[in-house]
Each structure stands twice: as C-alpha cells, then as structure tokens.
Design an enzyme around this catalytic site. Structure first.
Site, PDB file in Angstrom:
ATOM      1  N   CYS A  50      -8.413  -5.366   6.655  1.00  0.00           N
ATOM      2  CA  CYS A  50      -9.321  -4.228   6.663  1.00  0.00           C
ATOM      3  C   CYS A  50      -8.648  -2.939   6.210  1.00  0.00           C
ATOM      4  CB  CYS A  50      -9.928  -4.037   8.051  1.00  0.00           C
ATOM      5  SG  CYS A  50      -8.712  -3.758   9.351  1.00  0.00           S
ATOM      6  N   HIS A  99       9.231  -5.029   2.767  1.00  0.00           N
ATOM      7  CA  HIS A  99       7.861  -4.567   3.014  1.00  0.00           C
ATOM      8  C   HIS A  99       7.060  -5.626   3.766  1.00  0.00           C
ATOM      9  CE1 HIS A  99       3.977  -2.666   2.431  1.00  0.00           C
ATOM     10  NE2 HIS A  99       3.528  -3.818   1.949  1.00  0.00           N
TER      11      HIS A  99
END
Length: 571
Positions: A50, A99
């Site tokens: 989301c 990351h």
C-alpha cells in the site's frame, strides 16, 4: 550480472502519486513478464504494497537497466515517465541488498518495525517463482531478506518501535486513546477479505468489538472470514464488557445499509475506483442521526448541499483552480483573499469558474460581482505584474466540529474512500495519507540502531556469499580442465609403457593427481577468499584468462549449479 531496484514509496512520493501508480495483480504479472523479456534483465520480482512499488531485476548494464525498468514501471502503472521520474529511487548491487533487508526488518515502513511486510515479501517471491522470473540471485536475495527480517524481530525489540498498519490506523481513529476501550462493544464493517482486512477484523475482535460484518465482492471469501472470526472469537467473552463477538458476511450491495448501522468501517480492497463516495457516507450519517450531514467548520444549514457535487461543469470543486481543502475557514472562495498570489492566467480561469459557481455565499457580495472583481484583478495583475494587497477575510461564524459517531479507516491503495469525507462533520477518516503524516512524528525505538547493525552485517555476509558463489563455476571448470589434462597424460603414458602392471599405473596416477591438487589448492582457496571481498568479482575473470578456460564450459557449470539448487529448493 548485477542487482538493480527501481521504485517509489511513501518516502519518495506523495500519496496521490502512489495511489495512481498502484499495480493490480494482473499488472504485476505483466510487468514481470515484460521485464524478463527486456534486454538488460534476466530475472525480475515486484514488491507492491500500500505504500511502495519496487521492481527488482538482475541486469547486465546499469544505465540501460535503469532506463528500461523506469519505462516499464511507468507503462504498467499508467503514470507518465516524465511525471514519475522525480519520485523514483534507484539502488544498485550492495545498496539494493541493503534496501531490501531494511524493508524486510520494517525500517523503511510507514510504521517502523511493523511485521506485515514479511508476508508481502514472501508473496512477492512466490509470484516471481510461479512465473519463473526469479533465478538464483533473486531467490537467494528474497529468501535471505525473509531470514534477516525474522532475525531482527526475534533478536531485538523492534516490535516495540512499531506495530502493524492496522493497529496504527485504529490508534489514530481512537485519537491516541486505548484501542480496547474505544473498540469495546462497537459494530464494525470490514470491506474486503484479503490479508489486511482479515488482520483488521481479528484486531477489532481481540479489542472487544461486539459485531463484525464482512463485505466482499466474492461472497464466499467474506463467508470464510466471518466463520473464522466466529470460531476464534465468538464462543468466549472478549473485551471489558464481557460480550462475545458475532460475525456475519454480506454482499457488496448491502454496504449502504450496513453503513447506517456500523460504528467503525475498515476498507481495503483491490478496487481501482472509489468504494465509498462522500455522498454514500453522508447518507449513512443522515441515516444514523436523522439529520443531514454538514460540512465541518462551516455555517452550512441543512438546506444547503451536504457534500461536493460530482464533476460535470464549471462551478464545481474539480474545476476550481484553488485547493479548496487548504482554504482557511472563513475565506470566500470567490473573493480577493482566495485569489491573492495567483498569476494572471490562473485568475482568468478562476473568474470563469466563479461566474458559473453554485457554492453557497458567506458574505454580502453576489457571484456576479465577485466574477467582475476577479476579472479586474486578472487585468491588474497582467498590467502591474502582481495581485493587489490581500485583504483580511471577513470573519464568519464557525461551528465547532462535533465528536465523531462514524469512524472510517481506509488502508487501500488506490484509496477506497473519497477524501472529501474528511470534511463531513461527525465523521473521522484515517487513510494512508493521514497515516503517513502521523507516522512522521512517531518516536523511534532504541532497538532500531541494533536492527541497522544486523542489516549491515547481513548485507556484508550476503555480498561475500554471492561473490564467492560467482567464482565457484570458474574454480570447478579449472579443476575439470586439470582432471582432463591428467587423464590425457596417463593415457599417453599407458601407450608408451605397456608393460606397467596395474599397481604401478595406480601409483603413477595418484602421484600426478597429488601434484596437480597441490599446485591448484593454494590459488583456488585464495581466489575464493579474495572474491568474497568487495571488488573481488574480477578475480574470476583473471582466473579464466590465465588458464585460458572456455567461457562456455564455465557457463555450463553455472547452469548445472543453478539446476541443482532449483531442484533442492523447498516448494
């Protein structure tokens, strides 16, 4: 080949851009297929949540890879490349690994430390495996990311730093109060039956909600979730008032009626359009209270429009060049105070809008005189290059916002609930955008530093393992070549000395093998050590050059290793 990630998240892009760039399940599948079909990439995986959209790929050229992955993201998201590019970030090789590991540990989440991302990473890997777009690199990377995330949660207190997005959203609905006290006995409507909706339903059930209604486009999925809630939370009392949770499923066409009964609504669907419009929520409020919904902070009466009307002509919110949501209470959206600072072109646009406007009046002027005034301001601005001095807006009566009676939590991306609902009195809406703003002020736990150290250590270990694995096919090919040379020389010796018995031949073979093994041992061990260090990839190339190894032989060994690992990998 090298790891590359191109993406955007709540840290790099506004929610409005993330909402438009959201990828459906079909779009993710097509994006993966098109990525591996593109020239620079051989593997691909998509991580779409989301609040982030990231495309991972194994590429052979950095600049070509960045250009291709950026273009593909733009094509499949429907947001133009020129508009999307300022919000994209790029990570390469070790930075890309760092990351993903940080994401897996919840360090890059909107709510720091939340654990739902691990399930989303697992789903991302499963999708890439099912479509056969994940090879050795991405399989190793994502599986290691899952292990790193689990390690961070088990070895540190990162869970104390954050919570799930659902819990954080419910805390915002409760205005920072105790969620259990706030939720006890309330009636909840859950729209959607996916993982996020299921978590919201379970969280509300544990908090003491009295009734949970599940609505979903596929009714069978809503039924399954409702039955599960009944089994887990129905038979025994929950919450402070000792009531039991009841759950039932409804079809989507029953949502308007259920809105009038619900106290709390959580929506998280995969719909591309709005599931709840401002009008629908306004009607629900009217059905609950018996009074028309009002716009919060205004002096509207029940005879005036409850909510903004749909787009369709000059004079509605969508055609107004002002950000009406940002206009201070008491401003006349058609007067000087509202247009101060506009350029001439925008003033002319605003004048045209005001001439056809239908909004209520809050001062003594008429729309016609306002339109004339704004047109004059536009002419003045074009002549003198500035807008005349801003006047202080005339004070108007402001109605205090009443305590909310309907609570809405929108966890969908793109959004399920019209943002205009924020303006309705008696309604509290929390969505991804407001969660992002609230999370910026959330305190960081001391455990975050410990998790960062874990991530750094794991990135170094992963890089060393990958670099060592990269040289393994070259070492195997070298030893294979040496074995072939030994076999050839032994065969030639057998032809020259046919009188040797089997024992003598065995001694000679062992002696030659020992010599070769001793000569190769130190260089191969050392080259593996050097290859594991940063920048060690060049040692494999040097080894191939020095011993004149056939590149196809090395590639064949590498394919054989990948095939074996794929066969041994758990389903």
């Amino acid at each position: 080949m090298s790891l590359l990630v191109v993406g955007l998240s709540h840290r790099s892009a506004p929610v409005s851009v993330l909402e438009r760039a959201a990828l459906s399940a079909d779009a993710q599948t097509k994006l993966l297929q098109d990525t591996v079909a593109a020239e620079p990439a051989t593997e691909a995986a998509v991580l779409a949540t989301c609040n982030r959209i990231e495309l991972y790929a194994d590429v052979d050229k950095f600049h070509a890879g960045v250009a291709e992955l950026s273009t593909l993201l733009a094509q499949h998201s429907g947001v133009g490349l020129e508009e999307l590019t300022p919000y994209l970030y790029v990570h390469y090789e070790d930075r890309a690994v760092h990351h993903l590991f940080s994401v897996a540990c919840g360090l890059d989440s909107m709510v720091v430390g939340e654990g739902q991302i691990l399930g989303q990473i697992k789903d991302s890997l499963a999708r890439a495996q099912e479509l056969h777009t994940a090879g050795r690199l991405l399989n190793d990377l994502f599986q290691q990311a899952l292990r790193v995330g689990k390690r961070a949660h088990s070895e540190t207190g990162i869970d104390r730093a954050g919570q799930s997005l659902v819990t954080f959203g419910l805390e915002q609905l409760a205005a920072g109060g105790d969620v259990r006290e706030w939720a006890t006995g309330r009636k909840a409507l859950i729209i959607g039956a996916g993982s996020m909706s299921s978590l919201a339903a379970a969280t509300l059930a544990r908090a003491g909600a009295g009734e949970i209604v599940v609505a979903n486009r596929t009714f069978e999925r809503a039924e399954r979730l409702a039955l599960l809630l009944e089994e887990q939370y129905g038979p025994r009392p929950t919450g402070g008032d000792g009531t039991a949770v009841t759950a039932r499923a409804v079809r989507m066409d029953a949502v308007p009626d259920e809105l009038t009964r619900a106290d709390v609504v959580v929506s998280c669907t995969g719909a591309t359009g709005l599931v709840l419009t401002a009008d629908a929520v306004a009607y629900a409020v009217e059905g609950r209270t018996g009074r028309p919904a009002e716009i919060a902070g205004s002096a509207r009466t029940s005879a005036q429009p409850k909510v903004p009307q749909p787009a369709g002509g000059v004079g509605n919110d969508d055609n107004c060049p002002l950000d009406l949501a940002a206009v201070q209470p008491g401003f006349s959206v058609m007067g000087e105070a509202a247009v101060a600072g506009m350029d001439a072109a925008t003033l002319e646009q605003h004048a045209a809008w005001a001439a056809g406007g239908t909004l209520d009046r809050r001062d003594r002027r008429t729309p016609e005189t306002d339109a004339e005034l704004i047109a004059a301001l536009a002419t003045t601005a074009a002549t003198i290059g500035r807008v005349p001095e801003r006047r202080k807006p005339e004070p108007v009566a402001v109605i205090p916002r009443p305590a909310p009676s309907l609570f809405l939590l929108d966890l969908a991306m793109p959004r399920d609930i019209d943002a205009a609902v924020h303006r309705l009195a008696g309604v509290r809406l929390v969505d991804i955008e407001s969660l992002a703003e609230a999370s910026a002020d959330a305190p960081m736990a001391a455990d975050v530093d410990q998790v960062r150290r874990i991530v750094s250590d794991e990135v170094a270990a992963f890089g060393a393992a990958q670099r060592a694995a990269h040289i393994t096919p070259t070492v195997v090919a070298l030893r294979t070549m040496a074995a072939d040379v030994v076999a050839g020389e032994i065969a030639r010796l057998d032809g020259r000395l046919p009188d040797l018995d089997e024992r003598q031949r065995g001694e000679i073979r062992q002696a030659v093998h020992r010599v070769v093994d001793k000569l190769l041992h130190a260089p191969t061990v050392r080259v593996k050590q050097l290859a594991a260090e940063p920048g060690g990839a060049g040692y494999a190339d040097a080894l191939r050059t020095l011993f004149d190894l056939d590149p196809e032989t090395v590639a064949a060994v590498s394919r054989a290793v990948d095939s074996t690992e794929e066969k041994d990998r758990p389903a």
